[in-house]
Design an enzyme around this catalytic site. Structure first.
Site, PDB file in Angstrom:
ATOM      1  N   ARG A 160      35.335 -32.873 124.637  1.00 46.18           N
ATOM      2  CA  ARG A 160      35.643 -31.740 123.750  1.00 46.18           C
ATOM      3  C   ARG A 160      36.174 -32.218 122.384  1.00 46.18           C
ATOM      4  O   ARG A 160      37.029 -33.087 122.302  1.00 46.18           O
ATOM      5  CB  ARG A 160      36.673 -30.854 124.440  1.00 46.18           C
ATOM      6  CG  ARG A 160      37.105 -29.632 123.618  1.00 46.18           C
ATOM      7  CD  ARG A 160      38.374 -29.885 122.841  1.00 46.18           C
ATOM      8  NE  ARG A 160      38.815 -28.688 122.128  1.00 46.18           N
ATOM      9  CZ  ARG A 160      39.764 -28.689 121.194  1.00 46.18           C
ATOM     10  NH1 ARG A 160      40.374 -29.799 120.868  1.00 46.18           N
ATOM     11  NH2 ARG A 160      40.103 -27.578 120.579  1.00 46.18           N
ATOM     12  N   THR A 212      45.795 -26.138 111.899  1.00 53.36           N
ATOM     13  CA  THR A 212      46.251 -26.507 113.245  1.00 53.36           C
ATOM     14  C   THR A 212      46.233 -25.262 114.112  1.00 53.36           C
ATOM     15  O   THR A 212      46.524 -24.161 113.637  1.00 53.36           O
ATOM     16  CB  THR A 212      47.660 -27.121 113.216  1.00 53.36           C
ATOM     17  OG1 THR A 212      48.049 -27.403 114.566  1.00 53.36           O
ATOM     18  CG2 THR A 212      48.693 -26.225 112.575  1.00 53.36           C
ATOM     19  N   GLY A 213      45.867 -25.430 115.372  1.00 49.94           N
ATOM     20  CA  GLY A 213      45.827 -24.282 116.269  1.00 49.94           C
ATOM     21  C   GLY A 213      44.651 -24.382 117.218  1.00 49.94           C
ATOM     22  O   GLY A 213      44.150 -25.482 117.485  1.00 49.94           O
ATOM     23  N   GLY A 221      41.439 -24.815 118.122  1.00 45.95           N
ATOM     24  CA  GLY A 221      40.359 -25.359 117.310  1.00 45.95           C
ATOM     25  C   GLY A 221      39.040 -24.628 117.402  1.00 45.95           C
ATOM     26  O   GLY A 221      38.324 -24.506 116.396  1.00 45.95           O
ATOM     27  N   GLY A 233      37.759 -30.679 118.716  1.00 46.10           N
ATOM     28  CA  GLY A 233      38.307 -29.481 118.077  1.00 46.10           C
ATOM     29  C   GLY A 233      37.910 -29.393 116.609  1.00 46.10           C
ATOM     30  O   GLY A 233      36.950 -30.015 116.159  1.00 46.10           O
ATOM     31  N   ASP A 234      38.678 -28.620 115.878  1.00 44.99           N
ATOM     32  CA  ASP A 234      38.380 -28.381 114.460  1.00 44.99           C
ATOM     33  C   ASP A 234      38.871 -29.508 113.550  1.00 44.99           C
ATOM     34  O   ASP A 234      38.360 -29.680 112.440  1.00 44.99           O
ATOM     35  CB  ASP A 234      39.050 -27.079 114.002  1.00 44.99           C
ATOM     36  CG  ASP A 234      40.571 -27.139 114.181  1.00 44.99           C
ATOM     37  OD1 ASP A 234      41.026 -27.582 115.261  1.00 44.99           O
ATOM     38  OD2 ASP A 234      41.296 -26.767 113.242  1.00 44.99           O
ATOM     39  N   THR A 254      49.666 -31.442 116.144  1.00 46.54           N
ATOM     40  CA  THR A 254      48.636 -31.918 115.221  1.00 46.54           C
ATOM     41  C   THR A 254      49.282 -32.064 113.843  1.00 46.54           C
ATOM     42  O   THR A 254      50.152 -31.264 113.482  1.00 46.54           O
ATOM     43  CB  THR A 254      47.495 -30.879 115.154  1.00 46.54           C
ATOM     44  OG1 THR A 254      46.812 -30.898 116.391  1.00 46.54           O
ATOM     45  CG2 THR A 254      46.516 -31.170 114.021  1.00 46.54           C
TER      46      THR A 254
HETATM   47  N1  ASP Z   1      43.401 -27.860 116.279  1.00 49.24           N
HETATM   48  C1  ASP Z   1      43.606 -28.884 117.280  1.00 49.24           C
HETATM   49  C2  ASP Z   1      42.426 -28.886 118.209  1.00 49.24           C
HETATM   50  O1  ASP Z   1      41.932 -27.831 118.530  1.00 49.24           O
HETATM   51  C3  ASP Z   1      44.857 -28.703 118.065  1.00 49.24           C
HETATM   52  C4  ASP Z   1      46.081 -28.278 117.290  1.00 49.24           C
HETATM   53  O2  ASP Z   1      46.034 -28.157 116.085  1.00 49.24           O
HETATM   54  O3  ASP Z   1      47.138 -28.051 117.893  1.00 49.24           O
HETATM   55  O4  ASP Z   1      42.034 -29.937 118.645  1.00 49.24           O
END
Ligand code: ASP
Length: 368
Positions: free
Chosen positions: A229, A252-253, A255, A231-232, A201
């Site tokens: 789905r 990032t992470g 979400g 994410g954040d 991301t």
């Molecule tokens: N945060 C992103 C999501 O959950 C994925 C990522 O940042 O790796 O869609």
């Protein structure tokens, strides 16, 4: 309390009490700017990355950082710097955004992106889109040319075409690496939450010479995601937030956890609330005259939260994320020129540059 412009003595006192004054850098106060970027966080360890990947990622981060820095150096806006930086990362197949985005369970690409301008709190976001070459431009178009903040799916795709944004065929996003990941996930019959395939991301945060803040994030989401789905990353307040009164954040992470904690907004709110308290605390250290009045008043515009306090606020929120079970990280920029990161994963693709001459690109957790 007499309102007197801070004297040198006041400046010295503030620095001495740990409440640093905004320092003029080599270019003078007017030329102050900063930028931080990320290209995803996760189990990014030296034994999992080939030297070629390491090199390619550092080069890509460096190119994106240089482009964003140039916009800011030339007097451009933070929102333009963020847009330019993210476009470069979206076009690079090494990252999970634009070209190189991960695949859904149905082997399609559904892209999410958002952008926010801290000068007026205007924001734009898109979720579950495809067809647009650069999702960040679509988020920006939603912000600039629609009465809405967030568009999704087919409606957002239609808006993109109406806005004249560059369109691509679905196979544009695909790379052999991402195809292999989805094939592997489907063969193992595991879910998106069971694999660590989501790195990449991208995001950027910046402060321009006017002191305005901006943040943006773009992603393909999680490999093997289903059921629409989201994410954040496209959620203002979770994956992206910018407010001239506090900071700019891109996350990032995992979400789901960032959404539950409202990470980006939470960090900005803590910074915004901490600042006036810090000024109050500094005021208490100012000497009083014989009549018991302060000899001068702290001037808010010349006051900043020290680096360590900003870092602590970001680390506290990421620690809470970890306690909930989430992993990942954030990048931040502040109106005082700081740019940095906080993450609880082994590594995060990241970089930062400031008008004070700082410039670095890093991958692993043990790097600067
Ligand atoms: N945060 C992103 C999501 O959950 C994925 C990522 O940042 O790796 O869609």
């Amino acid at each position: 309390m007499p309102m007197i412009k801070p004297t040198l003595a006041a400046i010295a006192l503030l620095c001495w009490t740990g409440c640093a004054m905004a320092q003029a850098d080599d270019h003078g106060d007017d030329a102050r700017w900063s930028i931080a970027i990320h290209g995803g966080a996760g189990t990014i360890k030296r034994d999992k990355i080939t030297p070629e990947q390491d090199k390619a990622i550092r080069e890509a981060l460096g190119t994106a950082l240089a482009a964003g820095s140039k916009v800011l150096k030339d007097g451009g806006s933070a929102i333009d710097a963020v847009t330019a930086t993210i476009m470069i990362l979206e076009n690079d197949p090494n990252f999970n955004a634009g070209k190189g985005a991960v695949f859904t369970w149905d082997k399609t690409n559904e892209l999410d992106s958002s952008i926010m301008d801290g000068s007026d709190l205007s924001a734009g976001a898109v979720a579950g889109i495809n067809g647009t070459k650069n999702p960040i431009l679509l988020a920006r178009a939603v912000k600039d040319h629609s009465p809405h903040v967030m568009l999704s799916g087919e409606g957002a795709n239609q808006f993109s075409r109406e806005q004249g944004l560059e369109q691509v065929t679905p196979d544009y996003y695909a790379t052999p690496y991402r195809l292999q990941q989805i094939e592997d996930l489907l063969a193992r019959k595991v879910s998106a939450a069971d694999v660590d395939y989501k790195f990449g991301t991208v995001g950027a945060v910046a402060m321009d010479q006017e002191g305005h803040m901006a943040a943006g994030t773009s992603t393909g989401g999680m490999t093997g995601k289903r059921w629409g789905r989201i994410g954040d990353s496209p959620i203002i307040g979770a994956g992206t937030y910018a407010d001239d009164r506090s900071c700019a954040i891109s996350a990032t992470g995992s979400g789901e956890y960032f959404i539950r904690l409202g990470v980006a907004h939470e960090i900005c709110t803590r910074v915004r609330m901490r600042w006036p308290i810090a000024i109050e605390e500094a005021q208490l250290t100012v000497p009083k005259d014989e009549a018991g009045n302060y000899t001068y008043a702290i001037h808010a515009s010349e006051f900043m939260l020290p680096d360590a306090e900003i870092q602590q606020i970001a680390d506290d929120v990421i620690a809470e994320l970890g306690e909930l079970g989430g992993d990942g990280g954030i990048i931040y920029a502040t109106p005082w020129g700081q740019a940095g990161y906080s993450f609880n994963t082994a590594g995060m693709y990241r970089g930062r540059a400031t008008s004070a001459g700082e410039q670095s690109v890093s991958i692993y957790g043990d790097e600067e």
